[in-house]
Structure formats: C-alpha cells, structure tokens
Design an enzyme around this catalytic site. Structure first.
Site, PDB file in Angstrom:
ATOM      1  N   ASN A  15       0.860  -1.187   0.000  1.00 23.97           N
ATOM      2  CA  ASN A  15       0.000   0.000   0.000  1.00 23.97           C
ATOM      3  C   ASN A  15       0.904   1.249   0.000  1.00 23.97           C
ATOM      4  OD1 ASN A  15      -1.402   2.271   1.153  1.00 23.97           O
ATOM      5  ND2 ASN A  15      -3.073   0.901   1.668  1.00 23.97           N
ATOM      6  N   HIS A  18       1.018   6.249   1.905  1.00 26.53           N
ATOM      7  CA  HIS A  18       1.734   7.213   2.739  1.00 26.53           C
ATOM      8  C   HIS A  18       2.957   7.820   2.053  1.00 26.53           C
ATOM      9  CE1 HIS A  18      -1.282   6.825   5.627  1.00 26.53           C
ATOM     10  NE2 HIS A  18      -1.142   5.512   5.649  1.00 26.53           N
ATOM     11  N   HIS A  51      -5.538   3.665  -1.632  1.00 24.62           N
ATOM     12  CA  HIS A  51      -6.865   4.050  -1.117  1.00 24.62           C
ATOM     13  C   HIS A  51      -7.157   5.477  -1.565  1.00 24.62           C
ATOM     14  CE1 HIS A  51      -9.609   4.367   2.726  1.00 24.62           C
ATOM     15  NE2 HIS A  51     -10.237   4.695   1.614  1.00 24.62           N
ATOM     16  N   ARG A  53      -9.255   8.209  -0.954  1.00 27.64           N
ATOM     17  CA  ARG A  53     -10.245   8.613   0.062  1.00 27.64           C
ATOM     18  C   ARG A  53     -11.106   9.743  -0.473  1.00 27.64           C
ATOM     19  NH1 ARG A  53      -9.024   6.784   5.600  1.00 27.64           N
ATOM     20  NH2 ARG A  53     -10.706   8.198   6.150  1.00 27.64           N
ATOM     21  N   ARG A  57      -6.906  12.862   0.980  1.00 29.77           N
ATOM     22  CA  ARG A  57      -5.809  13.303   1.863  1.00 29.77           C
ATOM     23  C   ARG A  57      -4.462  12.731   1.450  1.00 29.77           C
ATOM     24  NH1 ARG A  57      -7.334  10.093   7.378  1.00 29.77           N
ATOM     25  NH2 ARG A  57      -9.239  11.250   7.074  1.00 29.77           N
ATOM     26  N   GLU A  78      -8.612   0.627  -2.982  1.00 33.35           N
ATOM     27  CA  GLU A  78      -9.478   0.664  -1.793  1.00 33.35           C
ATOM     28  C   GLU A  78     -10.392   1.857  -1.925  1.00 33.35           C
ATOM     29  OE1 GLU A  78      -6.976   0.920   1.619  1.00 33.35           O
ATOM     30  OE2 GLU A  78      -6.197  -1.086   1.381  1.00 33.35           O
ATOM     31  N   THR A 109      -8.385   3.623   8.458  1.00 33.84           N
ATOM     32  CA  THR A 109      -9.622   2.840   8.454  1.00 33.84           C
ATOM     33  C   THR A 109      -9.744   2.121   9.798  1.00 33.84           C
ATOM     34  OG1 THR A 109      -9.157   2.529   6.120  1.00 33.84           O
ATOM     35  CG2 THR A 109     -10.976   1.259   7.039  1.00 33.84           C
ATOM     36  N   GLU A 159     -11.147  -9.215   3.069  1.00 33.83           N
ATOM     37  CA  GLU A 159      -9.877  -8.905   3.724  1.00 33.83           C
ATOM     38  C   GLU A 159     -10.171  -8.718   5.209  1.00 33.83           C
ATOM     39  OE1 GLU A 159      -7.270  -6.079   1.828  1.00 33.83           O
ATOM     40  OE2 GLU A 159      -6.447  -5.453   3.765  1.00 33.83           O
ATOM     41  N   HIS A 198      -3.746  -4.486   7.660  1.00 34.79           N
ATOM     42  CA  HIS A 198      -3.860  -3.273   8.470  1.00 34.79           C
ATOM     43  C   HIS A 198      -2.971  -3.371   9.703  1.00 34.79           C
ATOM     44  CE1 HIS A 198      -5.231   0.471  10.119  1.00 34.79           C
ATOM     45  NE2 HIS A 198      -5.875   0.688   8.990  1.00 34.79           N
TER      46      HIS A 198
HETATM   47  N1  PXP Z   1      -5.949  -3.026   4.092  1.00 38.55           N
HETATM   48  C1  PXP Z   1      -6.899  -2.068   4.114  1.00 38.55           C
HETATM   49  C2  PXP Z   1      -8.270  -2.424   3.680  1.00 38.55           C
HETATM   50  C3  PXP Z   1      -6.598  -0.744   4.492  1.00 38.55           C
HETATM   51  O1  PXP Z   1      -7.569   0.197   4.519  1.00 38.55           O
HETATM   52  C4  PXP Z   1      -5.261  -0.425   4.813  1.00 38.55           C
HETATM   53  C5  PXP Z   1      -4.908   0.985   5.159  1.00 38.55           C
HETATM   54  O2  PXP Z   1      -5.168   1.798   4.076  1.00 38.55           O
HETATM   55  C6  PXP Z   1      -4.318  -1.449   4.773  1.00 38.55           C
HETATM   56  C7  PXP Z   1      -4.681  -2.754   4.422  1.00 38.55           C
HETATM   57  C8  PXP Z   1      -2.878  -1.210   5.080  1.00 38.55           C
HETATM   58  O3  PXP Z   1      -2.750  -0.844   6.422  1.00 38.55           O
HETATM   59  P1  PXP Z   1      -1.352  -0.282   6.942  1.00 38.55           P
HETATM   60  O4  PXP Z   1      -1.063   0.950   6.164  1.00 38.55           O
HETATM   61  O5  PXP Z   1      -1.599  -0.051   8.391  1.00 38.55           O
HETATM   62  O6  PXP Z   1      -0.336  -1.367   6.677  1.00 38.55           O
END
Ligand code: PXP
Length: 248
Positions: A15, A18, A51, A53, A57, A78, A109, A159, A198
């Site tokens: 992901n 960030h 994601h 959003r 952001r 996402e 999330t 998931e 997550h």
């Molecule tokens: N899976 C989903 C559905 C999420 O919303 C996120 C965060 O955007 C992640 C995985 C990844 O989480 P993290 O950034 O905490 O590893």
C-alpha cells in the site's frame, strides 16, 4: 520455485498511500507514489494497493490514473461504497476493489465494514463492480456474521482487519489472532478468497502469514515508515522474507 510453492505463495500487496501523504505535506510532486510503486514491484510486491479517500488526503485521482496506465502487477483500489468512487473504479477498471468503511475524522480505516448491517446499501456496489470484471473484496472484522454477509452479497474476496491484533499485546493479542485464524478457516470453507491487512509490521506479520487459508496480505504504513531508515527495497524485501519464512 516448484509449482506447489508458487500456488501456496502468500501474495504481498504494498500500500503506497503514505508516500502520497509525504508528497501532499508540501503540495508538490515529490515523492511520487507511482515511482514508489515501480520500486515496490522490483522489490517483490505482488500487487499495489492504493486508497482513494473521499477527502483525497493522500492518493489523488491522477495517481490512480497513472497507476492504471503503468503498473505491471494488479492494482487493488481501496474505496468507500459511494457513487463517486464507483464511477472512478468503473472508469479505470483496476484488477480489484476493496470496499472499506470511511469516516472523515478517522486517522485511518478504524474498523471493518458492516457488511451484515449495510447489506442492502452495499449490494449495488458489489454487483456493479463485479459486472465490470473487477474482483470485489470487503474489508471486514474477523467475524462469522460478516463473512456470511460477504457470501450472500456475492463478493468473492474478504480482507480481514488485523488492526486490533496489531495494537494488542499478551493474551488479548493471542485471542484476537485466534479470531483471525478461525475467520480465515471459516471464510475459506464458505468459498471466499481470504486476505488480511492493516497495521502489520515485522513484529506482527509472522503469525498472520502462517495462516494457511490466507492468500494475500496488504501492508503499507510500516513499510513506508521503515523505508525512511533502510529504503523501500530493503523494507519490502525483509517483509517478504518474514512472510515466506512464516509460510514455510
Ligand atoms: N488493508 C486495508 C483495507 C486498508 O484500509 C489499509 C490501510 O489503508 C491497509 C490494508 C494497510 O494498512 P497499513 O497501512 O496499516 O499497513
């Protein structure tokens, strides 16, 4: 790698949200999440997750357009279940869409989607995405009722939210891990493809990666944070190694 081990391989979805968070802190183009996605793929990511959003952001509409154009691996978008996001998904047709709950004030999330409680509202989105050939995933808590709701909605993938497991310690963490194991088994027995994600880090990934029913983990924040110290290729390579070791 043998055919059996390729089939058993736990996929890593990286992901990149960030990277965009850091870029947006300055409102300029650097660091580019699309460039990070390319690097992640070279370092062993099997897919890229982003994601978009409602408040934009981090990931932007342009990022999704560029990722759709250039990625050589599956894109997992996402998104909240809204008409705006559905229109964007249908325009770009990513490999997969993971429907997540979204609250404006949350930092990330915070909980799983209430697939059981919002059954009627979600059906339209699951149907439309599925009809377009997009693999639909629902981000849910490790809970039987939610898994059954995903099946009745016709979503092929769920998931499981690992955020709570990652935050806890001691016996409560063990208990939450057991819930994730049980939900993985139960979901797979219902015919769902099981993913999880997550909050995962080097410290928390192994017991989750060892769950044989899981096919994919989606990991972001920790990898991007760790990349500040060691670089993205090293952080992804180490996560990949820990996942493969736990799986073996
Ligand atoms: N899976 C989903 C559905 C999420 O919303 C996120 C965060 O955007 C992640 C995985 C990844 O989480 P993290 O950034 O905490 O590893």
């Amino acid at each position: 790698m043998s055919r059996a081990s390729v089939l058993d391989k736990l996929r890593l979805g990286v992901n990149i949200d960030h990277v965009a968070t850091i870029r947006n802190a300055r409102g300029i183009r650097h660091p580019d999440p699309v460039r990070a996605a390319g690097l992640a793929v070279r370092a062993g990511a099997d897919g890229i997750t982003a994601h978009l959003r409602e408040d934009r952001r981090h990931i932007s509409d342009e990022d999704i357009a560029s990722l759709s154009d250039v990625l050589s691996v599956p894109l997992n978008l996402e998104m909240a279940a809204t008409d705006e996001m559905l229109e964007i998904a249908l325009r770009h047709k990513p490999h997969a869409c993971c429907i997540v709950p979204e609250k404006r004030q949350e930092l990330t999330t915070e909980g799983g989607l209430d697939a059981a409680g919002q059954h009627n509202r979600l059906r339209h989105y699951v149907d439309e995405l599925g009809r377009a050939g997009i693999r639909v995933s629902l981000f849910i808590d490790p809970d039987k009722e939610q898994l059954e709701a995903a099946v009745s909605l016709g979503a092929p993938v769920t998931e499981l939210h690992t955020g709570l497991y990652c935050e806890l310690s001691g016996q409560p963490q063990e208990d939450e891990l057991e819930r994730i194991r049980e939900a993985s088994r139960y979901g797979a027995s219902l015919g769902l493809e099981m993913h999880a994600g997550h909050g995962l880090s080097y410290d928390t990934v192994a017991p989750v990666a060892a769950i044989p029913e899981l096919k994919e983990l989606n990991i972001g924040h920790f990898l991007i944070g760790e990349a500040i110290f060691h670089g993205l290729e090293v952080s992804i390579g180490e996560m990949r190694r820990l996942m493969d070791e736990a799986r073996a």
